[in-house]
Design a protein around this motif. Structure first.
Motif, PDB file in Angstrom:
ATOM      1  N   ALA B  57       0.818  -1.223   0.000  1.00 41.31           N
ATOM      2  CA  ALA B  57       0.000   0.000   0.000  1.00 41.31           C
ATOM      3  C   ALA B  57       0.846   1.266   0.000  1.00 41.31           C
ATOM      4  CB  ALA B  57      -0.930  -0.005   1.211  1.00 41.31           C
ATOM      5  N   LEU B  59       2.604   2.404   2.526  1.00 41.24           N
ATOM      6  CA  LEU B  59       2.527   3.106   3.800  1.00 41.24           C
ATOM      7  C   LEU B  59       3.847   3.105   4.565  1.00 41.24           C
ATOM      8  CD1 LEU B  59      -1.007   1.967   4.948  1.00 41.24           C
ATOM      9  CD2 LEU B  59      -0.295   4.290   4.456  1.00 41.24           C
ATOM     10  N   PRO B  81       1.369   6.490  -0.836  1.00 41.45           N
ATOM     11  CA  PRO B  81       0.112   5.748  -0.629  1.00 41.45           C
ATOM     12  C   PRO B  81      -1.068   6.281  -1.447  1.00 41.45           C
ATOM     13  CG  PRO B  81       0.830   6.884   1.388  1.00 41.45           C
ATOM     14  CD  PRO B  81       1.964   6.935   0.430  1.00 41.45           C
ATOM     15  N   GLU B  82      -1.119   7.606  -1.628  1.00 41.63           N
ATOM     16  CA  GLU B  82      -2.217   8.168  -2.430  1.00 41.63           C
ATOM     17  C   GLU B  82      -2.157   7.658  -3.866  1.00 41.63           C
ATOM     18  OE1 GLU B  82      -0.189   9.982  -0.547  1.00 41.63           O
ATOM     19  OE2 GLU B  82      -1.281  11.540   0.567  1.00 41.63           O
ATOM     20  N   ALA B  85      -3.218   4.044  -4.004  1.00 40.94           N
ATOM     21  CA  ALA B  85      -4.672   3.986  -3.870  1.00 40.94           C
ATOM     22  C   ALA B  85      -5.344   4.360  -5.188  1.00 40.94           C
ATOM     23  CB  ALA B  85      -5.129   4.928  -2.757  1.00 40.94           C
ATOM     24  N   TYR B  91      -6.697  -0.826   0.812  1.00 40.65           N
ATOM     25  CA  TYR B  91      -6.177  -1.573   1.959  1.00 40.65           C
ATOM     26  C   TYR B  91      -7.082  -1.347   3.169  1.00 40.65           C
ATOM     27  CZ  TYR B  91      -2.898  -2.315   5.888  1.00 40.65           C
ATOM     28  OH  TYR B  91      -2.300  -2.708   7.061  1.00 40.65           O
ATOM     29  N   GLY B  97      -9.006   1.107  10.209  1.00 40.71           N
ATOM     30  CA  GLY B  97      -8.740   2.400   9.568  1.00 40.71           C
ATOM     31  C   GLY B  97      -9.948   3.293   9.400  1.00 40.71           C
ATOM     32  N   LEU B  98     -10.884   3.228  10.327  1.00 39.45           N
ATOM     33  CA  LEU B  98     -12.064   4.093  10.208  1.00 39.45           C
ATOM     34  C   LEU B  98     -11.765   5.478  10.763  1.00 39.45           C
ATOM     35  CD1 LEU B  98     -14.830   1.622  11.370  1.00 39.45           C
ATOM     36  CD2 LEU B  98     -14.288   2.340   9.048  1.00 39.45           C
ATOM     37  N   LEU B 110     -16.550   9.443   2.292  1.00 41.31           N
ATOM     38  CA  LEU B 110     -15.113   9.576   2.022  1.00 41.31           C
ATOM     39  C   LEU B 110     -14.605   8.430   1.149  1.00 41.31           C
ATOM     40  CD1 LEU B 110     -14.048  10.891   5.494  1.00 41.31           C
ATOM     41  CD2 LEU B 110     -13.591  12.033   3.326  1.00 41.31           C
ATOM     42  N   GLY B 111     -15.304   7.290   1.217  1.00 40.45           N
ATOM     43  CA  GLY B 111     -14.937   6.182   0.332  1.00 40.45           C
ATOM     44  C   GLY B 111     -15.161   6.533  -1.127  1.00 40.45           C
ATOM     45  N   ARG B 157     -16.673   0.736   2.903  1.00 39.32           N
ATOM     46  CA  ARG B 157     -16.020   1.965   2.449  1.00 39.32           C
ATOM     47  C   ARG B 157     -14.970   1.653   1.383  1.00 39.32           C
ATOM     48  NH1 ARG B 157     -12.518   5.211   6.692  1.00 39.32           N
ATOM     49  NH2 ARG B 157     -11.078   3.587   6.060  1.00 39.32           N
ATOM     50  N   ARG B 161     -14.653   2.426  -3.422  1.00 37.77           N
ATOM     51  CA  ARG B 161     -13.580   2.901  -4.278  1.00 37.77           C
ATOM     52  C   ARG B 161     -13.434   2.029  -5.526  1.00 37.77           C
ATOM     53  NH1 ARG B 161     -10.527   6.532  -3.255  1.00 37.77           N
ATOM     54  NH2 ARG B 161      -8.862   5.692  -4.523  1.00 37.77           N
TER      55      ARG B 161
END
Ligand SMILES: Nc1ncnc2c1ncn2[C@@H]1O[C@H](COP(=O)(O)OP(=O)(O)OP(=O)(O)O)[C@@H](O)[C@H]1O
Ligand SMILES: [Mg+2]
Lengths: 293, 264
Positions: B57, B59, B81-82, B85, B91, B97-98, B110-111, B157, B161
């Motif tokens: 990912a 990270l 990471p962006e 994604a 991930y 990761g909420l 946000l998803g 979530r 994506r």
């Protein structure tokens, strides 16, 4: 009783400016977990920029907007050009805070160089000497304008954070950075915007403080420390806390100055910081950030 | 059974990930994930499963130190990471990761970040259809959900994506067996709908019940791989991970299988 009301109202007016300064500090603390010691100096630089624009015969509205943008640009440039590279090199929290101190000193020097150290009066469309009487309370045009402008700024900022997609992304980014990153939210850009907004709110406070104080390179030092006290009073990570903290501090200061002695007016902020840190470190409305694994 | 005709989606070749530049967490690890299947990575505590997913990912800054990660033929190692994604890798971390202080609805919104297509609404309905429990909770803060509901929200979530690859870290962690089963059934449905899943699990029995192919990982290496059926029938796996045979629990230190294989 009449005196009390009078102190209350003038306290609210000055306190609302502390709230604006405090919000700027809290926004940065929430999203970056660092204290921004350059906040006051960014504000000073923005206010001086307005002063130059006014001296060059621009209208007040244009100068004020330009000052907000100028302050915001300094803060965003600091974030992108200094803080991000430092974070990439694993700078510690303390190291990053020291970077903000450094930025503050550099800006101080620049303001002294370009603006001179002589105190100057700041031309402002609202007057301190036109006074309105509302019942038993008398309020100057400037205090009234200050109260209106800062409460409006707080309200607009609240709407931005709570009701817009940008605000949602800001809240998400400050709460859980890696999660925001893995959702593809452009966290760098969002954080840069937070820096810009924080600085902009500070400059609003600076613009209203300058006519009441006199404009010199250090005129924001005291309001900055008071805003800092207000932020701590509110819990350092709570936006409503910052607003309430600023108002309480302003009122407490006005009451102390009025009923006890004007000499204690300035010590009060530090007494507040000490008491809060000793008695209730999480502040009035703050909540300790939950440690996440 | 993995079908050799299927295209490879993710190919990892001998990656090495270190913490603090000196602690090896991944030791030249290689694996491959094929399109539209469920791949499971199993292993004891500290094997490096979470490290593997975080490395993919993006990270872990500047990791993997060595080796390559290819996604759809494109090299993605050491991307931010962006960026990872945005390529379609989503991930779901071990801690879910909420955004705990935000509401369920805000988490879901946000998803959908960055999506401009018209299907957002229908996707939202589909996801809520998959996890109907979330419907009645949209105004509730995420931290007030139960562990199972939080896991569902995290997966929901992630689905919004439209991931090409969904990576889930220990979805059964801390859940009662029935809830874990519900989450796994949902994962199976998601896979049937065409999403590739890379699953990390300590609970081997649960993971192998839905996975097509599995990797067993110990001390930062893959020590055994095979189809779910092959692994379930493997004696060592049965003994060490499925609690059959003589011993009951999986090896606490995590080198048992590795040592054993070296002796052969
Ligand atoms: N942030 C870190 N700093 C230093 N070492 C770490 C860090 N995270 C993990 N490690 C080490 O890397 C190794 C692999 O950890 P990892 O979390 O990937 O294991 P895991 O297989 O996910 O375990 P678990 O099943 O308990 O979640 C462990 O030895 C761990 O101590
Ligand atoms: Mg793990």
């Amino acid at each position: 009783m009449d005196n009390f009301l009078q102190y209350l109202v003038s306290g609210l007016s000055i306190g609302s400016l502390y709230s604006l300064v405090a919000i700027g500090l809290v926004v940065i603390y929430r999203s970056n977990r660092i204290l921004n010691f350059a906040h006051g100096d960014v504000t000073t630089a923005g206010t001086f920029f307005a002063f130059f624009m006014l001296s060059s015969n621009f209208s007040f509205a244009v100068s004020a907007v330009a000052a907000l943008v100028f302050g915001a640009l300094i803060a965003m440039a600091f974030y992108f050009c200094i803080l991000v590279p430092a974070q990439r090199r694993d700078a510690t929290q303390l190291g990053q805070i020291i970077l903000t101190v450094g930025l503050g000193l550099i800006l101080q020097g620049a303001v002294q160089y370009f603006g001179g150290t002589e105190p100057q009066s700041f031309p402002f469309p609202l007057s301190e000497y036109i006074v309105y009487k509302i019942g038993v309370v008398s309020l100057s045009q400037l205090s009234l304008g200050t109260l209106a402008a800062s409460l409006l700024s707080c309200f607009l900022f609240y709407l931005l954070v709570q009701k817009t997609r940008l605000g949602l992304a800001m809240r998400a980014t400050s709460e859980n950075l890696p999660a925001a990153q893995t959702l593809g939210i452009p966290t760098r850009r969002i954080l840069a915007i937070s820096w810009g907004l924080a600085a902009g709110l500070g400059v609003v406070a600076g613009l209203f403080l300058a006519p009441a104080l006199l404009l010199d390179p250090f005129f924001m030092l005291e309001p900055f420390l008071k805003g800092f006290a207000a932020a701590i009073l509110g819990g350092l990570n709570s936006l409503p806390g910052a607003i309430v903290g600023g108002l309480i501090l302003g009122v407490a200061e006005a009451l102390t100055g009025g009923f006890v002695s004007i000499a204690f007016k300035n010590s009060l902020a530090f007494i507040v910081i000490i008491l809060v840190l000793l008695v209730r470190p999480e502040g009035l409305l703050g909540e300790e950030f939950k440690e996440r694994v | 059974m993995p079908d050799d005709q299927r295209k490879s989606l993710l190919r990892i070749t001998s990656i090495e990930t270190l913490y603090f530049d000196r602690i090896y967490a991944l030791h030249g690890l290689s694996l491959e994930v094929k399109e539209r299947e469920i791949f499971a990575v199993l292993g004891p505590n500290g094997a490096g499963k979470t490290t593997l997913l975080k490395t993919i990912a993006g990270l872990l800054k500047d990791q993997p130190k060595k080796g390559a990660i290819e996604f759809g033929g494109k090299k993605i190692q050491r991307l931010a990471p962006e960026r990872v994604a945005s390529l379609g890798i989503v991930y779901v971390p071990e801690d879910r990761g909420l955004f705990r202080e935000l509401t369920v609805a805000e988490n879901l919104e946000l998803g959908c970040w960055g999506r401009r297509d018209k299907e957002v609404n229908s996707d939202m309905e589909e996801v809520l259809g998959l996890f109907p429990i979330l419907k009645g909770r949209s105004k509730q803060q995420a931290e007030t959900l139960s562990g199972g509901e939080q896991q569902m929200l995290a997966i929901a979530r992630a689905l919004l994506r439209r991931p090409k690859l969904l990576m889930v870290d220990e979805p059964s962690l801390g859940l009662a067996p029935l809830m874990a089963r519900t989450v796994y059934d949902a994962l199976l449905k998601i896979s049937k709908a065409g999403t590739t899943i890379l699953l990390v699990e300590q609970n081997a029995r649960l993971a192998l019940s839905i996975a097509h192919y599995g990797y067993i990982m110990e001390s930062g290496r893959i020590v055994l791989e095979g189809t779910a059926k092959e692994l379930s029938e493997n004696e060592d796996v049965q003994e060490l991970y499925l609690g059959l045979g003589g011993e009951t629990a999986a090896s606490p230190k995590g080198w048992r299988l590795y040592k054993k294989r070296r002796r052969w």
